[in-house]
Design an enzyme around this catalytic site. Structure first.
Site, PDB file in Angstrom:
ATOM      1  N   GLY A 642       0.853  -1.192   0.000  1.00 19.58           N
ATOM      2  CA  GLY A 642       0.000   0.000   0.000  1.00 19.58           C
ATOM      3  C   GLY A 642       0.880   1.229   0.000  1.00 19.58           C
ATOM      4  O   GLY A 642       2.113   1.125   0.019  1.00 19.58           O
ATOM      5  N   GLU A 712     -11.773  -6.587   6.723  1.00 22.84           N
ATOM      6  CA  GLU A 712     -12.135  -7.937   6.318  1.00 22.84           C
ATOM      7  C   GLU A 712     -11.195  -8.371   5.185  1.00 22.84           C
ATOM      8  O   GLU A 712     -10.672  -7.527   4.443  1.00 22.84           O
ATOM      9  CB  GLU A 712     -13.581  -8.006   5.845  1.00 22.84           C
ATOM     10  N   ASP A 758     -12.088   8.112  -6.924  1.00 28.71           N
ATOM     11  CA  ASP A 758     -11.077   7.246  -7.558  1.00 28.71           C
ATOM     12  C   ASP A 758     -11.655   5.850  -7.763  1.00 28.71           C
ATOM     13  O   ASP A 758     -11.020   4.854  -7.461  1.00 28.71           O
ATOM     14  CB  ASP A 758      -9.816   7.201  -6.687  1.00 28.71           C
ATOM     15  N   ARG A 762      -9.113  -1.249  -9.984  1.00 32.57           N
ATOM     16  CA  ARG A 762      -7.998  -1.516  -9.071  1.00 32.57           C
ATOM     17  C   ARG A 762      -8.368  -1.200  -7.627  1.00 32.57           C
ATOM     18  O   ARG A 762      -7.705  -1.647  -6.703  1.00 32.57           O
ATOM     19  CB  ARG A 762      -6.755  -0.717  -9.496  1.00 32.57           C
TER      20      ARG A 762
HETATM   21  P1  AMP Z   1      -4.296  -0.648  -0.948  1.00 30.34           P
HETATM   22  O1  AMP Z   1      -3.255  -0.004  -0.158  1.00 30.34           O
HETATM   23  O2  AMP Z   1      -5.643  -0.594  -0.306  1.00 30.34           O
HETATM   24  O3  AMP Z   1      -4.343  -0.192  -2.387  1.00 30.34           O
HETATM   25  O4  AMP Z   1      -3.914  -2.213  -0.988  1.00 30.34           O
HETATM   26  C1  AMP Z   1      -2.808  -2.718  -1.727  1.00 30.34           C
HETATM   27  C2  AMP Z   1      -3.103  -4.129  -2.168  1.00 30.34           C
HETATM   28  O5  AMP Z   1      -3.264  -4.989  -1.045  1.00 30.34           O
HETATM   29  C3  AMP Z   1      -4.405  -4.259  -2.969  1.00 30.34           C
HETATM   30  O6  AMP Z   1      -4.220  -4.008  -4.322  1.00 30.34           O
HETATM   31  C4  AMP Z   1      -4.797  -5.694  -2.707  1.00 30.34           C
HETATM   32  O7  AMP Z   1      -4.127  -6.556  -3.576  1.00 30.34           O
HETATM   33  C5  AMP Z   1      -4.282  -5.938  -1.292  1.00 30.34           C
HETATM   34  N1  AMP Z   1      -5.381  -5.738  -0.326  1.00 30.34           N
HETATM   35  C6  AMP Z   1      -5.732  -4.584   0.282  1.00 30.34           C
HETATM   36  N2  AMP Z   1      -6.764  -4.787   1.100  1.00 30.34           N
HETATM   37  C7  AMP Z   1      -7.095  -6.091   1.016  1.00 30.34           C
HETATM   38  C8  AMP Z   1      -8.111  -6.906   1.617  1.00 30.34           C
HETATM   39  N3  AMP Z   1      -8.994  -6.385   2.470  1.00 30.34           N
HETATM   40  N4  AMP Z   1      -8.148  -8.204   1.293  1.00 30.34           N
HETATM   41  C9  AMP Z   1      -7.249  -8.714   0.405  1.00 30.34           C
HETATM   42  N5  AMP Z   1      -6.296  -7.995  -0.194  1.00 30.34           N
HETATM   43  C10 AMP Z   1      -6.210  -6.690   0.101  1.00 30.34           C
END
Ligand code: AMP
EC number: 2.7.10.1
Length: 988
Positions: A642, A712, A758, A762
């Protein structure tokens, strides 16, 4: 007549047959007839007698197994029939017939004539009768031909010698059945066949429990239509939104809609509702879990929807069930009185024991005592004061421990009793605790002067006015107004003079308390100060709208025997920050909140509260996110990256709750305070939402490092990569189901007045049931996080391809601009994660959109869906559909899948982008159409030049090993484009 028999071939079947016999059929298939498990003779009828023969062979366990064989290959004009008994269809409208057979290659039979066949025919006949007319009277016209069956694999003498048996399996389906049952008939016209097994079955969607709703075993529909099934909530659950799913023709459940939730007193555990244990409760069906009873309350029994207060503690009607039970306050303390002729100021200290509440107020009861003995003879006679005295600011419901009582009678004894009250005082049967003060008034001063605050302008200026009887010692020449900052008396006096009865004092400090005093100068000199007023100027960030009950900042006292005529001018303050309902990001035009008569009127529905409206962002986190003990989290593995650090999956076990799988985002070390705030802002936004299509926040860890956000877990990760990974693998209904989920989540957000800004595939996450949930609520995300975001000419960073033109050009972000982005997400879904506008530059995209260009329908896109996308991309934002309308449209399409049959076009690519145009080699071409994984397949099959590819057909793709139907379609339709470019039209 030489009659070939094939009994001898059957021995090698053993192994094969055993494997078949032990085979477990999928649980969505219900077998109506299985010749392999028939206990005795199959009892099928054969005609003529020298045709099909029933032969028993032994399987590996020496259990006889029935087969039928025929091999009259030496004689022409064969017409041998074999017919099953009546197969009851058990309500199924479509049944499947699985035939396993071996077939002898005619060429391998020495001396057979040309009439030898390598096929046989299969028929069916629907009937309500268990007894059929004898086969010898069979009329082909009464039977419906299912198919002529040929063997994929026939065997030869050598195979027999090698004891290699080639078993063929063919499955056909029969739909539109309506009678009690059907007969199957096999017609042999001169082949050498062994019918090893026949299985007749239908498909059903097996009983399923999803979102606390039970969906019964459901027989699939007759044609390819979906069967809509209404789920029933499991025990102790209630409907939140009517649960529905669709049973597809191949026995799978699709598109879960709606859900049940455990009713109050119950919580969800592994798909059931379990009663809350004693000591725990759950007040609302919308709460996820049972929680511990708050302080001073208990629940002795299971299933509590609220906890009962301990003895002596109470809960006010409007107290949330999660609040501790409270009790009335103790009596106020240390009362003091300051008498000024016929006015008295009473002050006291707050009660030592507030009862656990913050809503303590005070009431003052007044009794007038005559000095004569009372009825009991020993004390004074006291009676209630009635309406004579005037209480400032009021008599009851005082929020500060002070009151000014005026207009008392001179030379009179009064008793004032002060009681402290709170929200549960009325519920307690115990007598109230009071403190009393006795007061005696004196004579009134006739030369009274009253001062009022007339107006408050801005934060640094006030206008005062005064009046009073003419002083007895001459005509007033002028008035002198003296003021100083309270508590700074020794340092700074300011003296102002005026001839009039009012004055505006400027240059004051905001949010500061001043004392103003006024005296008159007459011909005979200065008189005494007669009026004094204490008041506080407004704070800089306060708005001049009033709620008299909330923010009275005027504190007035009178000295020198003045009788105060307090005019409560509109000088009350409601701080925008305190009201807590300002949406910093939202568009004022679309703002639903209204200020009416100076009060904030809350909209009926829940409204999203932007964390920036909090002075202290940590408070927003505390308000909306639950703090989780880090010891309850077990991190298992890294699943993504992230903006602020790693994203991991793990387990969360909260005390007395079942363990659940979660995603954990952590804030990497070395962050600034601003980064910590931005990181946690996502939790304080997400924590306000509760919807099955919005990612759910489980809580945060802020008390130790690293700081974490726990949500979750979504098994299938982000939608764009999920779609790319499963290119071509979903039915259109499954895709529409995903879109429906996203639209429902967005409808909820728009109703909360939250604009996402946004929305893109993705930023959608997918769980194991293909349920899509909207995610990514970070405050900084649009600016920093999203790799798609690019700087616009106005300086903001915006994901151009997903963003509505008005949001790009003048940052007009609204739910209608989210609808535009939603249309792009629809396009991403149907094209399995294709990049919108392919490799066009951002500038070209902006220009093309402005000139009216819109993304063409992706391959195999139903017309109705492309039309919906085009509606979302209306230039004028008020012409775009609302999310609620989109959900309704998609629901209609799901209910009526035939409306999805008409496809928008068959070609994938349209101008201005035709990726084939740039390709000069097979490799380039495959890369351009995102099928680069098949380069090896093409080159091994000998397709090395682009020209050679022009003639590739579906069956050749099969042979090459391009098995996925979606990939085949993509490649074939691109070949069509290549053909057009080459001026060639080849039938593929
Ligand atoms: P984000 O920072 O929210 O964009 O998350 C980065 C990546 O982590 C996402 O593209 C997903 O692949 C994975 N991810 C984030 N949140 C979740 C979740 N609740 N369950 C499964 N994968 C997640």
């Amino acid at each position: 007549m030489a009659l070939f028999r094939i009994y001898s071939f059957l021995a090698p079947f053993h192994i094969l047959v055993l494997c078949q016999a032990l085979r477990n059929y999928p649980d969505n298939e219900v077998t109506l007839l299985d010749s392999m498990s028939a206990p005795g003779d199959l009892g099928w009828e054969a005609y003529p007698p020298e045709g099909w023969e029933e032969i028993s062979v032994m399987d590996e366990r020496n259990i006889p197994m029935r087969t039928y064989q025929v091999c009259n290959v030496m004689e022409a004009n064969q017409n041998n029939w074999l017919r099953t008994g009546l197969i009851q269809r058990e309500g199924a409208q479509r049944v499947y017939v699985e035939i396993k057979f071996t077939l002898r290659d005619c060429n391998s039979l020495p001396g057979v004539p040309g009439t030898c066949k390598e096929t046989f025919n299969v028929y069916y006949h629907e009937s309500n009768n268990a007894v059929a007319a004898p086969l010898r009277h069979i009329r082909e016209s009464q039977y419906v031909k299912i198919d002529t069956i040929a063997a994929d694999e026939s065997f030869t003498q050598t195979d027999v010698g090698d004891r290699v048996m080639k078993l063929n399996t063919e499955v056909r389906d029969i739909s539109g059945l309506s009678k009690r049952g059907l007969y199957l008939a096999f017609q042999d016209l001169g082949a050498c066949i062994a019918l090893v097994s026949l299985r007749v079955f239908y498909k059903r969607c097996p009983l399923a429990v999803l979102n606390l709703a039970r969906f019964p075993d459901t027989v699939t529909g007759g044609d390819s239509a979906l069967v809509e099934v209404r789920g029933t909530c499991v025990e102790d659950a209630e409907e939140l939104e009517a649960p529905r799913m669709f049973c597809s023709a191949d026995g799978g459940w699709l598109v879960p809609i709606g859900r049940c939730v455990c009713r109050p007193g119950f919580e969800e555990v592994d798909g059931h509702c379990q009663p809350c244990r004693s000591g725990f409760y759950k007040a609302s069906a919308m709460d996820a879990y049972c929680v511990k009873c708050p302080p001073h309350s208990y629940s002795h029994q299971d299933k509590a929807s609220e906890c009962v207060c301990e003895r002596g503690f109470y809960r006010a009607e409007l107290d949330p069930r999660s609040m501790a039970c409270t009790r009335p306050p103790s009596a106020p303390g240390n009362p003091i009185s300051m008498v000024n002729e016929t006015a008295v100021t009473l002050e006291w200290s707050p009660p030592r024991e507030s009862g656990g509440r913050g809503d303590v107020s005070y009431s003052v009861h007044c009794r007038k005592c005559s000095g004569e003995p009372g009825a009991a003879g020993d004390s004074e006679k006291c009676v209630p004061c009635g309406s004579g005295p005037h209480f400032n600011p009021r008599q009851f419901g005082l929020t500060h421990p002070r009151v000014l009582v005026t207009e008392l009678q001179p030379h009179t004894n009064y008793t004032f009793s002060i009681e402290a009250l709170n929200g549960v005082s009325d519920l307690s049967p115990s007598p109230r605790q009071l403190v009393s003060v006795n007061v005696t008034t004196s004579q009134t001063d006739k030369s009274q002067m009253s001062v009022i605050l007339k107006e408050r302008k801005g934060t640094d200026s006030v206008t005062l006015a005064w009046q009073g009887p003419e002083p007895s010692d001459g005509t007033v020449v002028e008035y002198e107004v003296t003021y100083y900052e309270k508590n700074q008396q020794d340092q700074n006096y300011t003296v102002l003079k005026t001839k009039s009865n009012s004055m505006t004092v400027d240059g004051l400090k905001p949010g500061t308390t001043y004392i103003f005093r006024i005296r008159a100068r007459t011909d005979g000199g200065y008189g005494n100060y007669r009026g004094e007023i204490e008041l506080e100027t407004s704070h800089e960030d306060m708005l001049a709208v009033g709620d008299p009950n909330q923010q009275t900042i005027l504190a007035i006292s009178v000295a020198g025997g003045a009788v105060l005529l307090v005019l409560l001018v509109a000088c009350f303050v409601v701080s925008g920050r305190r009201c807590g309902y300002i949406k910093a990001k939202q568009d004022p035009e679309e703002e639903k909140m209204q200020f009416q008569h100076g009060r904030v009127k809350l909209p009926e529905t829940r409204t999203y509260i932007h964390p920036h409206t909090y002075e202290d962002p940590n408070q927003a986190v505390r308000d909306f996110a639950k703090e989780i003990e880090v010891s309850n989290i077990r991190i298992e593995r890294v699943i993504g990256a992230g903006e602020f650090g790693e994203v991991c999956s793990g387990r969360l076990r909260l005390p007395s709750k079942r363990e659940i799988q979660v995603a954990i985002k952590s804030l990497k070390a070395g962050y600034s305070e601003q980064q910590r705030r931005d990181f946690l802002s996502e939790a304080s936004i997400m924590g306000q939402f509760d919807h099955p299509n919005i990612i759910r926040l489980e809580g945060v860890v802020t008390r130790c490092k690293p700081v974490m956000i726990v949500t979750e877990y979504m098994e299938n990760g982000s939608l764009d990569s999920f779609l790319k990974k499963h290119d071509g693998q979903f039915t259109v209904i499954q895709l529409v189901g995903m879109m429906r989920g996203i639209a429902a989540g967005m409808q909820y957000l728009s109703e909360m007045n939250y604009v996402h800004r946004d929305l893109a595939a993705r930023n959608i996450l997918v769980n194991g049931n293909l349920v899509c949930k909207v995610s990514d609520f970070g405050l900084s995300r649009v600016l920093e996080d999203d790799p798609e975001a690019a700087y616009t000419t106005r300086g903001g960073k915006i994901p151009i391809r997903w963003t509505a033109p008005e949001a790009i050009t003048y940052r007009k972000f609204t739910s209608a601009s989210d609808v535009w982005s939603y249309g792009i997400v629809m396009w991403e879904v149907i094209s399995y994660g294709e990049r919108p506008y392919w490799e066009m530059s951002n500038q070209d995209v902006i220009k093309a959109i402005d000139e009216g260009y819109r993304l063409p329908a992706p391959m195999d896109c139903p017309v109705v869906l492309h039309q919906l996308m085009l509606d979302c991309w209306e230039k004028n934002r008020s012409d775009r559909p609302k999310f609620g309308q989109i959900v309704n449209t998609l629901d209609r399409l799901i209910r009526n899948p035939s409306s999805l049959k008409q496809l928008a076009n068959t070609a994938v690519w349209e101008d201005p982008v035709t990726p084939e145009a740039g390709a000069s080699t097979v490799e380039d071409w495959l890369d351009l159409i995102k099928m680069g994984q098949y380069k090896e397949h093409f080159s091994s099959a000998g397709y090395v030049t682009l020209d050679s590819v022009l003639y590739v057909s579906a069956s050749e793709l099969d042979k090459m090993g391009v098995a996925l139907a979606g990939h085949q379609k993509k490649i074939l339709s691109s070949i069509q484009c290549l053909q057009t470019q080459h001026g060639t039209q080849v039938q593929v």
